[in-house]
Motif scaffolding. Structure first.
Motif, PDB file in Angstrom:
ATOM      1  N   UNK A  14       0.844  -1.211   0.000  1.00  0.00           N
ATOM      2  CA  UNK A  14       0.000   0.000   0.000  1.00  0.00           C
ATOM      3  C   UNK A  14       0.873   1.252   0.000  1.00  0.00           C
ATOM      4  N   UNK A  15       1.935   1.211   0.811  1.00  0.00           N
ATOM      5  CA  UNK A  15       2.848   2.361   0.876  1.00  0.00           C
ATOM      6  C   UNK A  15       3.525   2.618  -0.469  1.00  0.00           C
ATOM      7  N   UNK A  16       3.779   1.531  -1.215  1.00  0.00           N
ATOM      8  CA  UNK A  16       4.436   1.697  -2.524  1.00  0.00           C
ATOM      9  C   UNK A  16       3.560   2.492  -3.487  1.00  0.00           C
ATOM     10  N   UNK A  17       2.230   2.335  -3.370  1.00  0.00           N
ATOM     11  CA  UNK A  17       1.308   3.107  -4.220  1.00  0.00           C
ATOM     12  C   UNK A  17       1.412   4.589  -3.878  1.00  0.00           C
ATOM     13  N   UNK A  18       1.426   4.898  -2.565  1.00  0.00           N
ATOM     14  CA  UNK A  18       1.571   6.294  -2.140  1.00  0.00           C
ATOM     15  C   UNK A  18       2.935   6.851  -2.539  1.00  0.00           C
ATOM     16  N   UNK A  19       3.975   6.035  -2.409  1.00  0.00           N
ATOM     17  CA  UNK A  19       5.315   6.460  -2.799  1.00  0.00           C
ATOM     18  C   UNK A  19       5.383   6.744  -4.292  1.00  0.00           C
ATOM     19  N   UNK A  20       4.699   5.909  -5.058  1.00  0.00           N
ATOM     20  CA  UNK A  20       4.642   6.109  -6.507  1.00  0.00           C
ATOM     21  C   UNK A  20       3.958   7.426  -6.847  1.00  0.00           C
ATOM     22  N   UNK A  21       2.882   7.721  -6.136  1.00  0.00           N
ATOM     23  CA  UNK A  21       2.124   8.951  -6.395  1.00  0.00           C
ATOM     24  C   UNK A  21       2.963  10.185  -6.072  1.00  0.00           C
ATOM     25  N   UNK A  22       3.542  10.229  -4.858  1.00  0.00           N
ATOM     26  CA  UNK A  22       4.326  11.415  -4.473  1.00  0.00           C
ATOM     27  C   UNK A  22       5.597  11.536  -5.310  1.00  0.00           C
ATOM     28  N   UNK A  23       6.145  10.386  -5.729  1.00  0.00           N
ATOM     29  CA  UNK A  23       7.344  10.417  -6.570  1.00  0.00           C
ATOM     30  C   UNK A  23       7.075  10.956  -7.957  1.00  0.00           C
ATOM     31  N   UNK A  24       5.955  10.538  -8.538  1.00  0.00           N
ATOM     32  CA  UNK A  24       5.579  11.005  -9.879  1.00  0.00           C
ATOM     33  C   UNK A  24       5.281  12.497  -9.863  1.00  0.00           C
ATOM     34  N   UNK A  25       4.592  12.950  -8.818  1.00  0.00           N
ATOM     35  CA  UNK A  25       4.265  14.374  -8.699  1.00  0.00           C
ATOM     36  C   UNK A  25       5.533  15.210  -8.775  1.00  0.00           C
ATOM     37  N   UNK A  26       6.584  14.759  -8.095  1.00  0.00           N
ATOM     38  CA  UNK A  26       7.830  15.533  -8.061  1.00  0.00           C
ATOM     39  C   UNK A  26       8.640  15.370  -9.328  1.00  0.00           C
ATOM     40  N   UNK A  27       8.694  14.159  -9.862  1.00  0.00           N
ATOM     41  CA  UNK A  27       9.549  13.910 -11.029  1.00  0.00           C
ATOM     42  C   UNK A  27       8.932  14.362 -12.347  1.00  0.00           C
ATOM     43  N   UNK A  28       7.647  14.669 -12.344  1.00  0.00           N
ATOM     44  CA  UNK A  28       6.996  15.045 -13.594  1.00  0.00           C
ATOM     45  C   UNK A  28       7.570  16.322 -14.199  1.00  0.00           C
TER      46      UNK A  28
END
Length: 773
Positions: A14-28
């Motif tokens: 579950x945490x990996x989904x949240x990590x993916x979301x916050x990571x994409x927001x920054x790396x976009x």
């Protein structure tokens, strides 16, 4: 404890989904900024190209993750429980850290964050094991647990990538702009076609090297069941390496033909270059960095499977040496992660906030500066101004004038475009070349650092950092860079602390950190909503003023703009007088905070000053002059209130002697007159009628103030009042007098505005006598 470790695996997923979301927001920001800043197409079109790149990158993404991220630690020195706690600490730390950066609107490196989280977690558990009474290991054995040299290599790579990227962006783009100039459309026939071919060739090579080379020719990857497509790609990549120069010539020739066809069809080839570059960077990001976010939970699942296959021995005693290999990530997981990335890209509003940070620092046109200046930035600007004067003395003036012609810009019709397509294509091309070189040479770097610093370098070459904005832009860049280095430090520290508590307290620590994470997410969301609300209010204020000034709206709208601010000014004045007469510290503190908020709101009007005046060029310019005068009067009133709120708070907070009884009564009488005067101006604005004007009130206020000043002077002579008391009273009385005079001028200005609006007379009606501007 039977369900403890399976529960942790579910939590990690579950945490990996949240990590993916916050990571994409920054790396976009890495692949969106050039397209959005140049407005090459609608945001929807840009997002479609980026989404296609992400989706293709997910299909071609690496199925292998080097365990513990580039070999940060050796799993053979850890037990199963240790590994699980390290991974938990990594995910919790990474999510919290990236979410904070996203809320602040600052880009950072997700790779650096992940690496230092892993380093911190491994360091914490390693130190616990070495320091344990059951262990007789010396401290220097820490180097067997974790590999600090890898961290040092990453640090050096980061530092070098910042300098090289900025220097390359500035130098290369200088010559590109020299060839194109800002009037580039007239030079697209030859220069544009050649540059587009170079750009597309370099980005195609980048696409192949970064998107395919890294995934199909990885070290240690054994293809047991290669598909036909994989075999073709593998042989194709090997052929490119053996025929490098021939491949580049072939690539360049192909693109120059395509570019020429685009030109003949009347299409701006640079638009295609920017969209193609956006697609390439998005695909490379998805193909290589996607596994960073889901690699840790996948590694934890593999760890759990190894432990279960061994018969579920005690987790605190089961060695994880079998985890030393690579972790294979199933294709469906990568595709699912890619879909989450795309949805995040489309839905999340925070991506716009981070994108605006880079665009704001690199934009060509004028506007509000997001960052304040600092002494270090000012020192850098002064040094380069001095150095520039000395350096250009070596060149003939005629030569410099000829070069300068290519850097001159005409007045832009499209003010909302941050920079043109030439710079956007240069950003993508230079970034692609640098990342491709680093990939081939196995040099560690961050794509965030490269793309950001290249963008800053190209903006410097384009003279976007002029004397009006240089200190603010440099301060912003330094703040972002400082954030990058703090990312590693904060990630390491957070992971150390979280891993330590998880190791000793286990379940309760996990529950606490989950609630902490939820709380931080909630606070982050509320803060972000507050920031967004302030931005919306700023836009409403600015657009409302523009509509009012340009007569696109009814005069009733003026009350919506002026009445709330005047009401706030009245309330602050009232609270200041009542607070000092009652010696109420907390109300005075709150009053000062409220004043600072009003002053911040006034800054929105101040920042819109130039924009509003420009908008009035197509309508009656008289309204622009009215706006300047009204702005000036409100500013003077706020300056007076600034002094009153500050001196009253200062007097009470420092426990100075209270005011005398007669002084308090006099101030309360003055307050009554002032409130009545404020109510008059509010009635005029609300009802758009000047019949409420009463000059008698102003005369009474001035008379009352003069009497109080005389009483104060007499009191000083007879030693009734001390120094602090006198300074306080004089500040209140003098500033109250100024506020009264400015209110009178304000009423007269607004009266003239109404007269001009309704009668549409000659502009001479606005000649206001006895008003000091």
């Amino acid at each position: 404890m039977k369900i403890f470790y399976p529960s942790i695996i579910v939590i990690l997923f579950i945490l990996s989904i949240f990590d993916l979301i916050v990571g994409v927001i920054n790396d976009s920001v890495n692949f969106l900024n050039s397209a959005i800043g140049s407005k090459v197409a609608s945001r929807k079109t840009i997002m479609i190209f980026a989404s296609l790149g992400i989706l293709l990158g997910s299909f071609l993404s690496s199925r292998m993750m080097e365990i513990a991220r580039k070999g940060i630690f050796d799993p053979s020195y850890f037990y199963f429980s240790d590994i699980i706690f390290i991974f938990l600490a990594v995910m919790i730390s990474d999510i919290i850290l990236l979410d904070i950066f996203n809320t602040l609107g600052l880009p950072t490196s997700t790779t650096v964050s992940m690496v230092f989280c892993l380093l911190g977690g491994a360091f914490s558990i390693s130190m616990i094991k070495i320091a344990s009474p059951l262990s007789n290991e010396p401290f220097h054995h820490l180097s067997q647990y974790i590999k600090a040299e890898k961290t040092l290599t990453i640090g050096i790579g980061i530092f070098l990538s910042i300098i090289i990227s900025f220097s390359s962006g500035a130098l290369i783009h200088y010559f590109i702009r020299l060839l194109f100039s800002f009037e580039y459309k007239s030079r697209l026939k030859y220069t544009g076609v050649i540059w587009a071919s170079i750009s597309l060739s370099s980005m195609t090579y980048f696409l192949i090297v970064r998107g395919l080379h890294s995934n199909f020719l990885q070290k240690g990857y054994i293809y047991d069941n290669l598909s036909g497509l994989s075999l073709v790609i593998q042989h194709f990549i090997k052929w490119i390496h053996h025929n490098f120069f021939f491949f580049l010539i072939l690539l360049f020739t192909t693109w120059i033909i395509i570019a020429k066809i685009f030109f003949l069809l009347g299409y701006n080839i640079l638009k295609f270059v920017v969209l193609y570059g956006t697609f390439s960077l998005a695909m490379a990001f998805s193909g290589n960095d996607l596994v960073n976010f889901i690699g840790v939970p996948i590694a934890s699942i593999q760890s759990y499977n190894i432990w279960k296959e061994a018969g579920s021995p005690p987790a605190e005693e089961f060695n994880m040496k079998n985890l030393s290999g690579n972790v294979q990530v199933p294709s469906f997981v990568l595709i699912f992660a890619g879909i989450i990335m795309i949805l995040t890209l489309w839905v999340s509003k925070k991506t716009k906030t981070i994108t605006k940070t880079e665009i704001n620092l690199s934009r060509q046109n004028e506007g509000n500066e997001k960052f304040l200046s600092n002494s270090f930035a000012r020192g850098i600007v002064r040094f380069f101004l001095f150095f520039g004067k000395k350096f250009f003395n070596f060149f003939p003036k005629r030569f410099l004038v000829k070069i300068e012609k290519n850097f001159k810009q005409k007045i832009k019709k499209e003010e909302n475009i941050a920079f043109d397509l030439v710079r956007a294509s240069a950003n993508l091309t230079i970034s692609s070349i640098l990342i491709s070189i680093a990939t081939v040479k196995n040099i560690p770097l961050s794509t965030t650092f490269v793309t950001f610093m290249v963008s800053m370098g190209t903006s410097l070459s384009d003279r976007a950092w002029n004397r009006e904005s240089a200190v603010y832009r440099i301060s912003g860049v330094l703040k972002v860079i400082r954030g990058w280095f703090l990312t590693g430090l904060i990630a390491f520290t957070m992971s150390v602390i979280i891993a330590y508590f998880l190791y000793f307290i286990k379940v309760w620590a996990l529950i606490f950190f989950i609630f902490l994470m939820v709380f931080i997410f909630y606070k982050s969301y509320k803060n972000y909503q507050k920031i967004q609300y302030q931005k919306v209010e700023e836009k409403k204020t600015i657009f409302g003023i523009i509509e009012w000034i340009t007569l696109k709206n009814k005069t009733s709208e003026s009350s919506d703009l002026l009445e709330p601010m005047l009401k706030s000014i009245e309330l602050i004045y009232k609270n200041s007088i009542e607070g000092i007469t009652q010696e109420s510290l907390n109300p005075l503190k709150d009053n000062r905070k409220n004043f600072l908020k009003v002053k911040e709101n006034f800054n929105y009007i101040q920042n819109s000053l130039i924009r509003v005046i420009k908008k009035t060029r197509n309508s009656d310019p008289i309204f622009g002059r009215i706006y300047i005068r009204i702005y000036n009067k409100i500013k003077e009133i706020l300056e007076s209130e600034d002094i009153i709120t500050n001196c009253t708070l200062f007097h009470v907070i420092n426990c100075h002697n209270p005011l005398k009884y007669n002084q308090k009564n006099n101030l309360l009488t003055l307050e009554h007159f002032m409130i009545e005067y404020f109510s008059i101006i509010k009635k005029i604005i609300m009802n758009r009628n000047c019949k409420y004007v009463r000059k008698k009130i102003k005369i009474n206020i001035i008379k009352n103030i003069e009497e109080q000043i005389n009483q104060q002077v007499n009191g000083i002579i007879h030693k009734k009042y001390g120094k602090k008391n006198t300074l306080l009273m004089l500040d209140i009385l003098i500033q109250s007098k100024k506020i009264t005079e400015n209110i009178e001028d304000f009423i007269l200005l607004y009266t003239n505005f109404l007269s001009h609006f309704y009668s549409n007379r000659d502009s001479s009606i606005l000649v206001v006598k006895n008003i000091k501007i």
